[in-house]
Design an enzyme around this catalytic site. Structure first.
Site, PDB file in Angstrom:
ATOM      1  N   PRO A 290     126.702 -57.323  -5.364  1.00 44.69           N
ATOM      2  CA  PRO A 290     128.082 -56.818  -5.243  1.00 44.69           C
ATOM      3  C   PRO A 290     129.039 -57.739  -4.483  1.00 44.69           C
ATOM      4  O   PRO A 290     130.233 -57.478  -4.444  1.00 44.69           O
ATOM      5  CB  PRO A 290     127.907 -55.490  -4.498  1.00 44.69           C
ATOM      6  CG  PRO A 290     126.660 -55.677  -3.690  1.00 44.69           C
ATOM      7  CD  PRO A 290     125.767 -56.576  -4.492  1.00 44.69           C
TER       8      PRO A 290
ATOM      9  N   ASP B  17     128.178 -63.021 -12.376  1.00 45.55           N
ATOM     10  CA  ASP B  17     127.213 -61.911 -12.411  1.00 45.55           C
ATOM     11  C   ASP B  17     127.692 -60.921 -13.469  1.00 45.55           C
ATOM     12  O   ASP B  17     128.898 -60.698 -13.606  1.00 45.55           O
ATOM     13  CB  ASP B  17     127.145 -61.206 -11.043  1.00 45.55           C
ATOM     14  CG  ASP B  17     125.846 -60.430 -10.846  1.00 45.55           C
ATOM     15  OD1 ASP B  17     125.509 -59.613 -11.721  1.00 45.55           O
ATOM     16  OD2 ASP B  17     125.169 -60.644  -9.813  1.00 45.55           O
TER      17      ASP B  17
ATOM     18  N   LYS C 279     112.764 -65.986  -4.235  1.00 44.99           N
ATOM     19  CA  LYS C 279     111.986 -64.750  -4.030  1.00 44.99           C
ATOM     20  C   LYS C 279     110.520 -65.110  -4.269  1.00 44.99           C
ATOM     21  O   LYS C 279     110.168 -65.584  -5.363  1.00 44.99           O
ATOM     22  CB  LYS C 279     112.409 -63.651  -5.014  1.00 44.99           C
ATOM     23  CG  LYS C 279     113.913 -63.564  -5.289  1.00 44.99           C
ATOM     24  CD  LYS C 279     114.709 -62.920  -4.179  1.00 44.99           C
ATOM     25  CE  LYS C 279     116.195 -63.040  -4.460  1.00 44.99           C
ATOM     26  NZ  LYS C 279     117.049 -62.756  -3.322  1.00 44.99           N
TER      27      LYS C 279
HETATM   28  C1  LIG Z   1     120.033 -59.734  -4.779  1.00 42.28           C
HETATM   29  S1  LIG Z   1     121.390 -59.470  -5.818  1.00 42.28           S
HETATM   30  C2  LIG Z   1     122.597 -60.528  -5.150  1.00 42.28           C
HETATM   31  C3  LIG Z   1     123.262 -60.009  -3.926  1.00 42.28           C
HETATM   32  C4  LIG Z   1     124.442 -60.842  -3.530  1.00 42.28           C
HETATM   33  N1  LIG Z   1     124.047 -62.176  -3.087  1.00 42.28           N
HETATM   34  C5  LIG Z   1     125.224 -60.198  -2.409  1.00 42.28           C
HETATM   35  O1  LIG Z   1     125.299 -60.788  -1.346  1.00 42.28           O
HETATM   36  O2  LIG Z   1     125.765 -59.125  -2.599  1.00 42.28           O
HETATM   37  C6  LIG Z   1     120.929 -60.280  -7.268  1.00 42.28           C
HETATM   38  C7  LIG Z   1     122.015 -60.328  -8.322  1.00 42.28           C
HETATM   39  O3  LIG Z   1     121.629 -61.289  -9.282  1.00 42.28           O
HETATM   40  C8  LIG Z   1     122.115 -60.885 -10.526  1.00 42.28           C
HETATM   41  N2  LIG Z   1     121.394 -61.620 -11.560  1.00 42.28           N
HETATM   42  C9  LIG Z   1     120.066 -61.611 -11.837  1.00 42.28           C
HETATM   43  N3  LIG Z   1     119.794 -62.439 -12.873  1.00 42.28           N
HETATM   44  C10 LIG Z   1     120.980 -62.985 -13.227  1.00 42.28           C
HETATM   45  C11 LIG Z   1     121.362 -63.923 -14.214  1.00 42.28           C
HETATM   46  N4  LIG Z   1     120.469 -64.462 -15.049  1.00 42.28           N
HETATM   47  N5  LIG Z   1     122.668 -64.261 -14.299  1.00 42.28           N
HETATM   48  C12 LIG Z   1     123.588 -63.739 -13.452  1.00 42.28           C
HETATM   49  N6  LIG Z   1     123.278 -62.838 -12.505  1.00 42.28           N
HETATM   50  C13 LIG Z   1     121.985 -62.464 -12.396  1.00 42.28           C
HETATM   51  C14 LIG Z   1     121.914 -59.393 -10.546  1.00 42.28           C
HETATM   52  O4  LIG Z   1     122.819 -58.782 -11.455  1.00 42.28           O
HETATM   53  C15 LIG Z   1     122.212 -59.026  -9.084  1.00 42.28           C
HETATM   54  O5  LIG Z   1     123.554 -58.589  -8.954  1.00 42.28           O
END
Ligand SMILES: C[S@@+](CC[C@H](N)C(=O)[O-])C[C@H]1O[C@@H](n2cnc3c(N)ncnc32)[C@H](O)[C@@H]1O
Length: 364
Positions: free
Chosen positions: A223, A241, A306
């Protein structure tokens, strides 16, 4: 006699990774020994077969190159059977054997539930210990001293007494930076990037390289905690995202939201920073970050890896190899750290810029 053992503070559950890492470092320096690392104890202890070699290792180990240990302290034997009526005297004696002038005295415990219980037990001891040390001619507040004094309690009647070099260690008690989450931050992840910036860049670098007007791409931004951190520093951010961003970020005028796949997105012009917190396999993210640097799409990158449940140390090493391979084996700077705000993960910093010295797989 210089202290020969190395005490490594760990996130509970990561003692094994600390042990693997220190063993690899010791082997590289030709030091033989063994590690005691009880699961979930919050620390590991490297014990050399030869005392002089252990002292040598402790002096040459570079803290900033270590991934899993939160702190490294050079210590003597466990000071045990502390008399309940006078725990100060044996600790003062152990401290005096290590030196007479220290920049600080830190009373610490493992970062575990048992450690927390211990912390309240030993808190009243601080003033007595300070008094005892002063009486014994030990200075504990000499701003110019190169070493800190650590008293690390592993039980109510047992502690390690050791030292760390101010210039080669974590600058926070227990190796833990205390950061507060500002109310306006869209997610707790904001703390991860704040800590990464503190860990990987010094004050001057932060002021120069995250200055207002610099540009960044945030992959996996929703978010928006990481984007928010960058916005606070005046950075112009493209947040990538498919998920929704905190609308307040879009109102700042500093953020463009691209609903796209982070593995396919390419910037139309090179940016200063690429940051990435996508939940994906670590090797895929490591390769992506290396590609951004190799292609010149960004100059610097901070990305989160991760880790799998098992073979976490091996996975970190694999990611290092992949980055090295992609960047041709030299001319880059890579650091990885399991931050306090990281859970089953580590955070990495990668740049083309050579910092202290040009880095390669062997050095990085
Ligand atoms: C752990 S959250 C990120 C939190 C963010 N850094 C914050 O501080 O709010 C991981 C995010 O990665 C996005 N995500 C995962 N795979 C993705 C991809 N291939 N392309 C773009 N976004 C991706 C997910 O939709 C999710 O919103």
């Amino acid at each position: 006699m210089k202290p020969a053992r190395l005490l490594l503070y760990a996130r509970a559950g990561f003692e094994r990774e600390c042990a693997q890492e220190i063993t690899a470092q010791a082997q590289q320096m030709g030091v033989e020994g063994f590690v005691k690392a009880r699961p979930d104890s919050g620390f590991a202890l490297f014990q050399p077969h030869q005392e002089e070699m252990g002292a040598e290792l402790g002096q040459h180990l570079e803290f900033r190159r270590l991934v899993f240990p939160r702190q490294v302290v050079r210590t003597g034997e466990l000071v045990s059977d502390l008399p309940e009526g006078d725990r100060v005297t044996p600790i003062v004696a152990a401290a005096r054997a290590l030196g007479r002038r220290f920049s600080a005295l830190w009373l610490e415990t493992p970062d575990t539930n048992d450690g927390k219980a211990l912390a309240s037990l030993i808190r009243p001891l601080t003033a007595h210990l300070e008094k005892g040390l002063r009486k014994a001619g030990v200075v504990i507040d000499d701003a110019a001293a190169e070493q800190r004094l650590h008293v690390f309690f592993v039980g109510g009647r047992a502690c390690y007494v050791g030292v760390s070099d101010v210039a080669n260690s974590a600058p926070w008690p227990m190796g833990i930076p205390r950061l507060r989450l500002p109310r306006a931050a869209p997610s707790r992840s904001a703390l991860k990037l704040a800590e990464a910036i503190m860990a990987f860049l010094d004050e001057r670098e932060r002021a120069e390289r995250l200055a207002p007007g610099t540009t960044a791409v945030d992959l996996g931004a929703a978010p928006g905690g990481w984007t928010w951190q960058l916005v606070q520093r005046g950075v112009m951010v493209t947040a990538v995202d498919n998920g929704a961003l905190d609308p307040a970020l879009l109102e700042t005028g500093q953020v463009k939201h691209r609903r796209d796949d982070g593995f396919h997105y390419r910037p139309s012009d090179p940016v200063d920073w690429m940051v990435c917190d996508m939940v994906e396999s670590p090797s895929r993210v490591a390769r992506l970050a290396a590609r951004w640097i190799a292609e010149g799409w960004c100059r610097e990158s901070i990305f989160n890896l991760k880790l799998p449940m098992k073979k976490r140390w091996e996975e970190v090493e694999r990611c290092r190899d992949l980055i090295d391979e992609q960047l041709g084996g030299a001319g880059y700077y890579l650091r990885m750290k399991q931050l306090y705000h990281d859970r089953e993960e580590v955070t990495a910093y990668l740049s083309r810029r050579s910092r202290q010295a040009p880095s390669s797989r062997k050095e990085a």
